[in-house]
Design a protein around this motif. Structure first.
Motif, PDB file in Angstrom:
ATOM      1  N   ASP A  23       0.821  -1.206   0.000  1.00  0.00           N
ATOM      2  CA  ASP A  23       0.000   0.000   0.000  1.00  0.00           C
ATOM      3  C   ASP A  23       0.857   1.259   0.000  1.00  0.00           C
ATOM      4  OD1 ASP A  23      -2.307  -1.514   0.028  1.00  0.00           O
ATOM      5  OD2 ASP A  23      -2.501  -1.471   2.215  1.00  0.00           O
ATOM      6  N   ASP A  24       2.117   1.133   0.409  1.00  0.00           N
ATOM      7  CA  ASP A  24       3.068   2.255   0.385  1.00  0.00           C
ATOM      8  C   ASP A  24       4.406   1.741  -0.127  1.00  0.00           C
ATOM      9  OD1 ASP A  24       4.416   4.657   0.763  1.00  0.00           O
ATOM     10  OD2 ASP A  24       4.707   4.329   2.928  1.00  0.00           O
ATOM     11  N   PRO A  25       4.461   1.308  -1.385  1.00  0.00           N
ATOM     12  CA  PRO A  25       5.686   0.663  -1.871  1.00  0.00           C
ATOM     13  C   PRO A  25       6.889   1.591  -1.935  1.00  0.00           C
ATOM     14  CG  PRO A  25       4.167   1.062  -3.695  1.00  0.00           C
ATOM     15  CD  PRO A  25       3.419   1.374  -2.426  1.00  0.00           C
ATOM     16  N   VAL A  26       6.651   2.882  -2.206  1.00  0.00           N
ATOM     17  CA  VAL A  26       7.768   3.827  -2.275  1.00  0.00           C
ATOM     18  C   VAL A  26       8.347   4.073  -0.881  1.00  0.00           C
ATOM     19  CG1 VAL A  26       8.466   6.173  -2.868  1.00  0.00           C
ATOM     20  CG2 VAL A  26       6.898   4.922  -4.367  1.00  0.00           C
ATOM     21  N   GLY A  27       7.471   4.406   0.070  1.00  0.00           N
ATOM     22  CA  GLY A  27       7.940   4.664   1.429  1.00  0.00           C
ATOM     23  C   GLY A  27       8.619   3.457   2.048  1.00  0.00           C
ATOM     24  N   GLU A  28       8.031   2.270   1.842  1.00  0.00           N
ATOM     25  CA  GLU A  28       8.620   1.051   2.399  1.00  0.00           C
ATOM     26  C   GLU A  28       9.983   0.764   1.780  1.00  0.00           C
ATOM     27  OE1 GLU A  28       7.678  -0.759   4.837  1.00  0.00           O
ATOM     28  OE2 GLU A  28       5.554  -0.323   5.163  1.00  0.00           O
ATOM     29  N   SER A  29      10.142   1.041   0.502  1.00  0.00           N
ATOM     30  CA  SER A  29      11.431   0.831  -0.158  1.00  0.00           C
ATOM     31  C   SER A  29      12.476   1.807   0.357  1.00  0.00           C
ATOM     32  CB  SER A  29      11.275   0.978  -1.672  1.00  0.00           C
ATOM     33  OG  SER A  29      10.390   0.023  -2.202  1.00  0.00           O
ATOM     34  N   LEU A  30      12.089   3.074   0.494  1.00  0.00           N
ATOM     35  CA  LEU A  30      13.030   4.095   0.937  1.00  0.00           C
ATOM     36  C   LEU A  30      13.460   3.896   2.385  1.00  0.00           C
ATOM     37  CD1 LEU A  30      11.397   7.205  -0.756  1.00  0.00           C
ATOM     38  CD2 LEU A  30      13.699   6.337  -1.209  1.00  0.00           C
ATOM     39  N   ARG A  31      12.580   3.326   3.194  1.00  0.00           N
ATOM     40  CA  ARG A  31      12.925   3.064   4.588  1.00  0.00           C
ATOM     41  C   ARG A  31      13.716   1.767   4.758  1.00  0.00           C
ATOM     42  NH1 ARG A  31       7.667   5.265   5.209  1.00  0.00           N
ATOM     43  NH2 ARG A  31       6.711   3.206   4.963  1.00  0.00           N
ATOM     44  N   GLY A  32      13.678   0.914   3.740  1.00  0.00           N
ATOM     45  CA  GLY A  32      14.295  -0.392   3.869  1.00  0.00           C
ATOM     46  C   GLY A  32      15.395  -0.648   2.865  1.00  0.00           C
ATOM     47  N   HIS A  33      15.097  -1.463   1.868  1.00  0.00           N
ATOM     48  CA  HIS A  33      16.115  -1.939   0.939  1.00  0.00           C
ATOM     49  C   HIS A  33      16.824  -0.812   0.197  1.00  0.00           C
ATOM     50  CE1 HIS A  33      17.905  -5.265  -1.358  1.00  0.00           C
ATOM     51  NE2 HIS A  33      17.882  -4.445  -2.382  1.00  0.00           N
ATOM     52  N   HIS A  34      16.122   0.279  -0.060  1.00  0.00           N
ATOM     53  CA  HIS A  34      16.716   1.392  -0.816  1.00  0.00           C
ATOM     54  C   HIS A  34      17.114   2.575   0.064  1.00  0.00           C
ATOM     55  CE1 HIS A  34      14.576  -0.072  -4.728  1.00  0.00           C
ATOM     56  NE2 HIS A  34      15.739  -0.670  -4.553  1.00  0.00           N
ATOM     57  N   ALA A  35      17.285   2.337   1.353  1.00  0.00           N
ATOM     58  CA  ALA A  35      17.642   3.439   2.255  1.00  0.00           C
ATOM     59  C   ALA A  35      18.943   4.118   1.834  1.00  0.00           C
ATOM     60  CB  ALA A  35      17.758   2.920   3.688  1.00  0.00           C
ATOM     61  N   HIS A  36      19.851   3.353   1.243  1.00  0.00           N
ATOM     62  CA  HIS A  36      21.138   3.931   0.818  1.00  0.00           C
ATOM     63  C   HIS A  36      20.982   4.829  -0.407  1.00  0.00           C
ATOM     64  CE1 HIS A  36      20.599   0.498  -1.814  1.00  0.00           C
ATOM     65  NE2 HIS A  36      21.598   0.896  -2.577  1.00  0.00           N
ATOM     66  N   ALA A  89      13.680  -5.255 -19.164  1.00  0.00           N
ATOM     67  CA  ALA A  89      12.829  -5.261 -17.975  1.00  0.00           C
ATOM     68  C   ALA A  89      13.757  -5.245 -16.768  1.00  0.00           C
ATOM     69  CB  ALA A  89      11.915  -6.485 -17.946  1.00  0.00           C
ATOM     70  N   GLY A  90      13.260  -4.747 -15.648  1.00  0.00           N
ATOM     71  CA  GLY A  90      14.128  -4.664 -14.485  1.00  0.00           C
ATOM     72  C   GLY A  90      13.379  -4.645 -13.173  1.00  0.00           C
ATOM     73  N   GLU A  91      14.145  -4.584 -12.091  1.00  0.00           N
ATOM     74  CA  GLU A  91      13.610  -4.513 -10.740  1.00  0.00           C
ATOM     75  C   GLU A  91      13.618  -3.065 -10.269  1.00  0.00           C
ATOM     76  OE1 GLU A  91      15.475  -8.842  -9.364  1.00  0.00           O
ATOM     77  OE2 GLU A  91      16.264  -6.978  -8.538  1.00  0.00           O
ATOM     78  N   ARG A  92      12.512  -2.643  -9.643  1.00  0.00           N
ATOM     79  CA  ARG A  92      12.439  -1.248  -9.210  1.00  0.00           C
ATOM     80  C   ARG A  92      12.170  -1.188  -7.700  1.00  0.00           C
ATOM     81  NH1 ARG A  92       8.542   2.905 -12.410  1.00  0.00           N
ATOM     82  NH2 ARG A  92       6.935   1.645 -11.368  1.00  0.00           N
ATOM     83  N   LEU A  93      10.958  -1.010  -7.254  1.00  0.00           N
ATOM     84  CA  LEU A  93      10.669  -0.852  -5.836  1.00  0.00           C
ATOM     85  C   LEU A  93      10.895  -2.170  -5.086  1.00  0.00           C
ATOM     86  CD1 LEU A  93       7.480   1.402  -6.092  1.00  0.00           C
ATOM     87  CD2 LEU A  93       9.851   2.100  -5.639  1.00  0.00           C
ATOM     88  N   ARG A  94      11.325  -2.052  -3.796  1.00  0.00           N
ATOM     89  CA  ARG A  94      11.667  -3.246  -3.016  1.00  0.00           C
ATOM     90  C   ARG A  94      11.099  -3.152  -1.597  1.00  0.00           C
ATOM     91  NH1 ARG A  94      16.365  -6.019  -4.487  1.00  0.00           N
ATOM     92  NH2 ARG A  94      15.809  -7.439  -2.781  1.00  0.00           N
ATOM     93  N   PRO A  95       9.789  -3.109  -1.433  1.00  0.00           N
ATOM     94  CA  PRO A  95       9.239  -3.190  -0.081  1.00  0.00           C
ATOM     95  C   PRO A  95       9.555  -4.560   0.516  1.00  0.00           C
ATOM     96  CG  PRO A  95       7.486  -3.367  -1.707  1.00  0.00           C
ATOM     97  CD  PRO A  95       8.736  -3.025  -2.458  1.00  0.00           C
ATOM     98  N   PRO A  96       9.562  -4.686   1.844  1.00  0.00           N
ATOM     99  CA  PRO A  96       9.973  -5.942   2.469  1.00  0.00           C
ATOM    100  C   PRO A  96       9.217  -7.156   1.929  1.00  0.00           C
ATOM    101  CG  PRO A  96       9.735  -4.241   4.127  1.00  0.00           C
ATOM    102  CD  PRO A  96       9.208  -3.664   2.841  1.00  0.00           C
TER     103      PRO A  96
END
Length: 239
Positions: free
Chosen positions: A10-23, A160-167
């Motif tokens: 429901d919040d894939p961007v926020g979850e990604s930025l807080r987790g796997h993509h924090a760097h 094709a590729g991988e983009r958002l990475r929520p847990p």
């Protein structure tokens, strides 16, 4: 994965930025966005207040593009709407039955091969996106995950590729084929290969697609993706 595990979508961007993509994140307070040239997506908290929107405006700068992706949050007055696009979110429902990941040079018909795309491929990736318009892609977008492509006579004709990475999840994105190479099954092979790689990490694939793109929806359904929910993609310009 249980149904509750899908709540992070429901919040894939926020979850990604807080987790796997924090760097790859920039943030002020509860507002966050990706580094320049990686991705334009931005996120605020689930219940944003005036301070959150002010922080996001400071983060992005004056008169800047705020790509809120599928966030239902509405910014305050003074944020100019840029676009609205109806879409749907789809999740893998194949029960983990995707074929095992192929080698990095998995053969495709006609002597073409699936190859992993790296920094040297970025100009070709940007050119293909400009010709096919699958969605935004920037010079550092490939840092979000693995990107695969198909080359014919040296020219990149599908990707094709991988983009958002929520847990627990990985989004498949940037699925595109050059007009002259369509009808050869490149998208099917690329999405299947990416799905297999995601599943091999004990994660589940998901994706987003424009509601009007009925051809792509039909393809994804054939490949094992099912409808999860409707989403509205929105962009704004900061005051």
């Amino acid at each position: 994965m249980t149904g509750d595990d899908a709540a992070v979508l429901d919040d894939p961007v926020g979850e990604s930025l807080r987790g796997h993509h924090a760097h790859l994140a920039r943030r002020i307070g509860r507002a966050a966005t990706y580094l320049a040239d990686v991705c334009t997506f931005a996120a605020v908290s689930a219940d944003p207040d005036a301070a959150d929107w002010s922080d996001l405006a400071r983060l992005l700068g004056r008169d800047a593009f705020a790509d809120m992706f599928s966030s239902p949050a509405t910014p305050p007055s003074g944020w100019e709407p840029v676009f609205v696009l109806e879409g749907r979110q789809m999740t893998w429902s194949g029960g983990g039955s995707a074929p095992a990941p192929a080698t990095h040079d998995a053969a495709a018909p006609g002597g073409t091969h699936i190859v992993e795309l790296g920094a040297a491929d970025v100009p070709d990736m940007l050119d293909l996106v400009a010709r096919t318009r699958p969605g935004p892609l920037w010079s550092r977008t490939r840092e979000l995950g693995t990107y695969l492509g198909v080359r014919e006579n040296g020219r990149l004709v599908a990707m094709a590729g991988e983009r958002l990475r929520p847990p627990g999840w990985t989004e498949i994105s940037a699925v595109c084929t050059a007009p002259e190479a369509r009808g050869q099954g490149h998208a099917t092979r690329l999405v299947t290969e990416l799905a297999a790689r995601v599943l091999s990490r004990k994660e589940r694939p998901f994706l987003h697609v424009a509601e009007a793109n009925t051809g792509a929806i039909a393809l994804y359904e054939r490949l094992g993706f099912t409808f999860r929910k409707r989403v509205t993609f929105r962009g704004y310009r900061t005051p």
